[in-house]
Design a protein around this motif. Structure first.
Motif, mmCIF file in Angstrom:
data_model
loop_
_atom_site.group_PDB
_atom_site.id
_atom_site.type_symbol
_atom_site.label_atom_id
_atom_site.label_comp_id
_atom_site.label_asym_id
_atom_site.label_seq_id
_atom_site.Cartn_x
_atom_site.Cartn_y
_atom_site.Cartn_z
ATOM 1 N N TYR A 45 0.804 -1.224 0.000
ATOM 2 C CA TYR A 45 0.000 0.000 0.000
ATOM 3 C C TYR A 45 0.841 1.280 0.000
ATOM 4 O O TYR A 45 0.322 2.366 0.232
ATOM 5 C CB TYR A 45 -0.973 -0.013 1.189
ATOM 6 N N THR A 46 2.114 1.155 -0.280
ATOM 7 C CA THR A 46 2.968 2.346 -0.278
ATOM 8 C C THR A 46 2.667 3.291 -1.432
ATOM 9 O O THR A 46 3.011 4.471 -1.362
ATOM 10 C CB THR A 46 4.464 1.951 -0.319
ATOM 11 N N HIS A 47 2.009 2.793 -2.462
ATOM 12 C CA HIS A 47 1.690 3.637 -3.615
ATOM 13 C C HIS A 47 0.513 4.578 -3.354
ATOM 14 O O HIS A 47 0.312 5.535 -4.095
ATOM 15 C CB HIS A 47 1.390 2.760 -4.842
ATOM 16 N N LEU A 48 -0.253 4.310 -2.307
ATOM 17 C CA LEU A 48 -1.384 5.177 -2.008
ATOM 18 C C LEU A 48 -0.876 6.541 -1.556
ATOM 19 O O LEU A 48 0.005 6.640 -0.712
ATOM 20 C CB LEU A 48 -2.271 4.566 -0.918
ATOM 21 N N LYS A 49 -1.422 7.571 -2.115
ATOM 22 C CA LYS A 49 -1.013 8.945 -1.790
ATOM 23 C C LYS A 49 -2.095 9.623 -0.959
ATOM 24 O O LYS A 49 -3.289 9.456 -1.217
ATOM 25 C CB LYS A 49 -0.794 9.760 -3.071
ATOM 26 N N LEU A 50 -1.642 10.363 0.039
ATOM 27 C CA LEU A 50 -2.592 11.129 0.838
ATOM 28 C C LEU A 50 -3.230 12.198 -0.033
ATOM 29 O O LEU A 50 -2.559 12.811 -0.867
ATOM 30 C CB LEU A 50 -1.886 11.795 2.021
ATOM 31 N N LYS A 51 -4.510 12.391 0.181
ATOM 32 C CA LYS A 51 -5.200 13.472 -0.531
ATOM 33 C C LYS A 51 -4.756 14.794 0.080
ATOM 34 O O LYS A 51 -4.387 14.863 1.246
ATOM 35 C CB LYS A 51 -6.712 13.297 -0.396
ATOM 36 N N ASP A 52 -4.808 15.805 -0.712
ATOM 37 C CA ASP A 52 -4.356 17.114 -0.258
ATOM 38 C C ASP A 52 -5.524 17.861 0.382
ATOM 39 O O ASP A 52 -6.063 18.808 -0.190
ATOM 40 C CB ASP A 52 -3.778 17.901 -1.445
ATOM 41 N N ASN A 53 -5.922 17.391 1.591
ATOM 42 C CA ASN A 53 -6.956 18.112 2.314
ATOM 43 C C ASN A 53 -6.724 17.983 3.824
ATOM 44 O O ASN A 53 -5.972 17.119 4.281
ATOM 45 C CB ASN A 53 -8.369 17.646 1.914
ATOM 46 N N ASP A 54 -7.357 18.850 4.573
ATOM 47 C CA ASP A 54 -7.128 18.910 6.018
ATOM 48 C C ASP A 54 -7.565 17.642 6.744
ATOM 49 O O ASP A 54 -6.895 17.199 7.673
ATOM 50 C CB ASP A 54 -7.858 20.121 6.617
ATOM 51 N N LYS A 55 -8.677 17.059 6.322
ATOM 52 C CA LYS A 55 -9.170 15.838 6.985
ATOM 53 C C LYS A 55 -8.172 14.700 6.826
ATOM 54 O O LYS A 55 -7.908 13.958 7.784
ATOM 55 C CB LYS A 55 -10.529 15.421 6.440
ATOM 56 N N GLU A 56 -7.630 14.560 5.656
ATOM 57 C CA GLU A 56 -6.652 13.496 5.390
ATOM 58 C C GLU A 56 -5.420 13.663 6.297
ATOM 59 O O GLU A 56 -4.949 12.697 6.906
ATOM 60 C CB GLU A 56 -6.239 13.551 3.917
ATOM 61 N N VAL A 57 -4.928 14.872 6.408
ATOM 62 C CA VAL A 57 -3.764 15.142 7.247
ATOM 63 C C VAL A 57 -4.110 14.892 8.715
ATOM 64 O O VAL A 57 -3.330 14.267 9.456
ATOM 65 C CB VAL A 57 -3.248 16.588 7.027
ATOM 66 N N GLU A 58 -5.274 15.354 9.129
ATOM 67 C CA GLU A 58 -5.701 15.156 10.521
ATOM 68 C C GLU A 58 -5.876 13.663 10.835
ATOM 69 O O GLU A 58 -5.454 13.194 11.902
ATOM 70 C CB GLU A 58 -7.013 15.914 10.792
ATOM 71 N N ASP A 59 -6.483 12.907 9.936
ATOM 72 C CA ASP A 59 -6.637 11.460 10.132
ATOM 73 C C ASP A 59 -5.277 10.774 10.244
ATOM 74 O O ASP A 59 -5.084 9.886 11.081
ATOM 75 C CB ASP A 59 -7.427 10.817 8.981
ATOM 76 N N ASN A 60 -4.343 11.191 9.416
ATOM 77 C CA ASN A 60 -3.002 10.622 9.444
ATOM 78 C C ASN A 60 -2.336 10.890 10.799
ATOM 79 O O ASN A 60 -1.763 9.991 11.414
ATOM 80 C CB ASN A 60 -2.166 11.181 8.304
ATOM 81 N N ARG A 61 -2.422 12.108 11.260
ATOM 82 C CA ARG A 61 -1.837 12.471 12.558
ATOM 83 C C ARG A 61 -2.511 11.709 13.699
ATOM 84 O O ARG A 61 -1.843 11.183 14.597
ATOM 85 C CB ARG A 61 -1.963 13.971 12.799
ATOM 86 N N LYS A 62 -3.835 11.679 13.671
ATOM 87 C CA LYS A 62 -4.582 11.018 14.741
ATOM 88 C C LYS A 62 -4.265 9.523 14.780
ATOM 89 O O LYS A 62 -4.009 8.965 15.856
ATOM 90 C CB LYS A 62 -6.084 11.232 14.545
ATOM 91 N N LEU A 63 -4.272 8.880 13.639
ATOM 92 C CA LEU A 63 -4.005 7.440 13.601
ATOM 93 C C LEU A 63 -2.572 7.140 14.048
ATOM 94 O O LEU A 63 -2.339 6.219 14.832
ATOM 95 C CB LEU A 63 -4.267 6.871 12.207
ATOM 96 N N ASN A 64 -1.616 7.930 13.601
ATOM 97 C CA ASN A 64 -0.229 7.740 14.038
ATOM 98 C C ASN A 64 -0.093 7.930 15.545
ATOM 99 O O ASN A 64 0.615 7.170 16.213
ATOM 100 C CB ASN A 64 0.724 8.665 13.290
ATOM 101 N N SER A 65 -0.777 8.907 16.069
ATOM 102 C CA SER A 65 -0.744 9.153 17.511
ATOM 103 C C SER A 65 -1.370 7.984 18.280
ATOM 104 O O SER A 65 -0.822 7.529 19.292
ATOM 105 C CB SER A 65 -1.494 10.452 17.817
ATOM 106 N N LEU A 66 -2.491 7.496 17.798
ATOM 107 C CA LEU A 66 -3.156 6.358 18.443
ATOM 108 C C LEU A 66 -2.283 5.106 18.368
ATOM 109 O O LEU A 66 -2.167 4.354 19.353
ATOM 110 C CB LEU A 66 -4.515 6.088 17.794
ATOM 111 N N LEU A 67 -1.659 4.882 17.227
ATOM 112 C CA LEU A 67 -0.781 3.716 17.080
ATOM 113 C C LEU A 67 0.392 3.793 18.050
ATOM 114 O O LEU A 67 0.770 2.798 18.673
ATOM 115 C CB LEU A 67 -0.299 3.577 15.640
#
Length: 182
Positions: free
Chosen positions: A20-42
């Motif tokens: 799944y490394t080819h998947l690119k984050l969408k350029d929007n605030d929700k995507e960035v926030e989800d990424n941060r939140k999930l990384n923090s939870l992990l």
């Protein structure tokens, strides 16, 4: 380490790690926030991995206690049923509409399910009979990681049915592992 790396299961897990490394984050605030939140939870759950392992061991002990008076035929049936149930749940998740808005959540969920499918298939094929210690080491690492990931994902915006299916599959896989370790 050579022994571990020579296993087909290990090699398949390595392939999943890059899937799944080819998947690119969408350029929007929700995507960035989800990424941060999930990384923090992990990270939070990773720091509490011992508690997660304790819960997993509790489920395992409970499963072994429930089966100690069963015949070997009944134990084998329970093993098969639990592994098949987990497989059905993995198939449901993979076949469901994976149109999850967050690329991060989608990649982490699918990665986790792909790893669990490999474990499930390995158990179904009885690969563990070749070298119990090595296979159990891999199984336990993957299942602990999947449990940790599930806990993080449950705090994210995921459909209840997918979240419940992942939970049921992981607990079924923990119970399956418990049975084959008897």
């Amino acid at each position: 380490m050579n022994k571990l790396e020579s296993l087909k299961l290990f090699q398949d897990l390595q392939l999943v790690s890059t899937k799944y490394t080819h998947l690119k984050l969408k350029d929007n605030d929700k995507e960035v926030e989800d990424n941060r939140k999930l990384n923090s939870l992990l990270e939070f759950y990773k720091s509490n991995i011992n508690q997660i392992k304790e819960k997993s061991h509790f489920v395992s002990s409970q499963t072994r206690d429930e089966l100690k008076n069963f015949s070997s035929q009944d134990i084998y049936k329970a093993l098969t049923d639990l592994n098949n149930f987990a497989s059905e749940k993995y198939n449901f998740i993979k076949a469901s509409n994976m149109d999850i808005e967050s690329t991060t959540i989608k990649a982490v969920m699918l990665f986790t399910v792909d790893e669990l499918v490999l474990i499930n298939e390995s158990i179904k094929n009885k690969d563990y009979l070749k070298d119990k210690d090595t296979y159990f080491y891999i199984y336990e690492k993957i299942i602990s990681s999947a449990f940790m990931t599930f806990l993080a994902l449950k705090d994210m915006d995921i459909e209840t049915e997918k979240r419940n299916s992942l939970s049921q599959a992981i607990f079924s896989q923990i119970k399956t592992l418990s049975i084959i370790s008897m």
